[in-house]
Design a protein around this motif. Structure first.
Motif, PDB file in Angstrom:
ATOM      1  N   ILE A  29       0.841  -1.194   0.000  1.00  0.00           N
ATOM      2  CA  ILE A  29       0.000   0.000   0.000  1.00  0.00           C
ATOM      3  C   ILE A  29       0.875   1.243   0.000  1.00  0.00           C
ATOM      4  N   ILE A  30       0.343   2.299  -0.544  1.00  0.00           N
ATOM      5  CA  ILE A  30       1.065   3.562  -0.569  1.00  0.00           C
ATOM      6  C   ILE A  30       0.762   4.342   0.694  1.00  0.00           C
ATOM      7  N   THR A  31       1.812   4.837   1.312  1.00  0.00           N
ATOM      8  CA  THR A  31       1.658   5.626   2.532  1.00  0.00           C
ATOM      9  C   THR A  31       1.282   7.058   2.184  1.00  0.00           C
ATOM     10  N   HIS A  32       2.037   7.662   1.276  1.00  0.00           N
ATOM     11  CA  HIS A  32       1.693   8.986   0.808  1.00  0.00           C
ATOM     12  C   HIS A  32       2.318   9.254  -0.540  1.00  0.00           C
ATOM     13  N   THR A  51      -1.799  11.871   1.966  1.00  0.00           N
ATOM     14  CA  THR A  51      -1.664  10.534   2.536  1.00  0.00           C
ATOM     15  C   THR A  51      -2.716   9.607   1.931  1.00  0.00           C
ATOM     16  N   SER A  52      -2.569   8.328   2.178  1.00  0.00           N
ATOM     17  CA  SER A  52      -3.554   7.381   1.682  1.00  0.00           C
ATOM     18  C   SER A  52      -4.925   7.635   2.296  1.00  0.00           C
ATOM     19  N   ILE A  70      -5.622  11.477  -4.801  1.00  0.00           N
ATOM     20  CA  ILE A  70      -4.987  10.168  -4.867  1.00  0.00           C
ATOM     21  C   ILE A  70      -6.028   9.104  -5.151  1.00  0.00           C
ATOM     22  N   ASN A  72      -6.081   5.334  -4.359  1.00  0.00           N
ATOM     23  CA  ASN A  72      -5.323   4.286  -3.668  1.00  0.00           C
ATOM     24  C   ASN A  72      -5.379   2.950  -4.411  1.00  0.00           C
ATOM     25  N   LYS A  75      -3.179   3.393  -7.367  1.00  0.00           N
ATOM     26  CA  LYS A  75      -1.852   3.892  -6.967  1.00  0.00           C
ATOM     27  C   LYS A  75      -1.401   4.999  -7.914  1.00  0.00           C
ATOM     28  N   GLN A  77      -1.815   9.483  -8.642  1.00  0.00           N
ATOM     29  CA  GLN A  77      -2.176  10.758  -8.057  1.00  0.00           C
ATOM     30  C   GLN A  77      -2.278  11.797  -9.158  1.00  0.00           C
ATOM     31  N   TYR A  99       4.467   1.583   1.877  1.00  0.00           N
ATOM     32  CA  TYR A  99       4.629   0.936   3.172  1.00  0.00           C
ATOM     33  C   TYR A  99       5.657  -0.190   3.085  1.00  0.00           C
TER      34      TYR A  99
END
Length: 116
Positions: A29-32, A51-52, A70, A72, A75, A77, A99
């Motif tokens: 997962i993407i944190t930010h 942030t996510s 974003i 999520n 993935k 933006q 992450y």
């Protein structure tokens, strides 16, 4: 991991552009995600970050003009840039922190030029 920006170009003052950043190869997962920019002879600076969970941060000079979003699941933006000014001219870079990655990832940059 690969990040690809798109949407840059030449626009007149007061105009708008939408930048997009697509990612591939990120398995967690993407944190930010963030957008940075760098004008000639200057240091790279943070433009906007999200942030996510959707919490956003903006550089003071763009806060009322730019909007970061974003996706999520995909993935990706985007950065919607309105009321562009000549001072916004720079190469814009996509940045991602995933992450567990232990490092951030950069795109190759896309040129934004605001000029009449």
């Amino acid at each position: 991991v690969e990040l690809v920006e798109s949407g840059g170009g030449l626009v007149q003052p007061g105009g708008s552009l939408r930048l997009s950043c697509a990612t591939s190869g990120i398995t967690t997962i993407i944190t930010h995600m963030s957008w940075y920019r760098q004008a000639p002879g200057t240091q790279r600076e943070l433009v906007a970050s999200i942030t996510s969970g959707g919490v956003t941060t903006y550089h003071a000079s763009v806060k009322d003009r730019f909007n970061i979003s974003i996706d999520n699941a995909k993935k990706t933006q985007e950065l919607q840039m309105n009321s562009l000014e000549p001072e916004d001219t720079a190469v814009y870079y996509c940045y991602v922190w995933a992450y567990g990655s232990g490092t951030g990832y950069w795109g190759q940059g896309t040129q934004v030029t605001v000029s009449s």
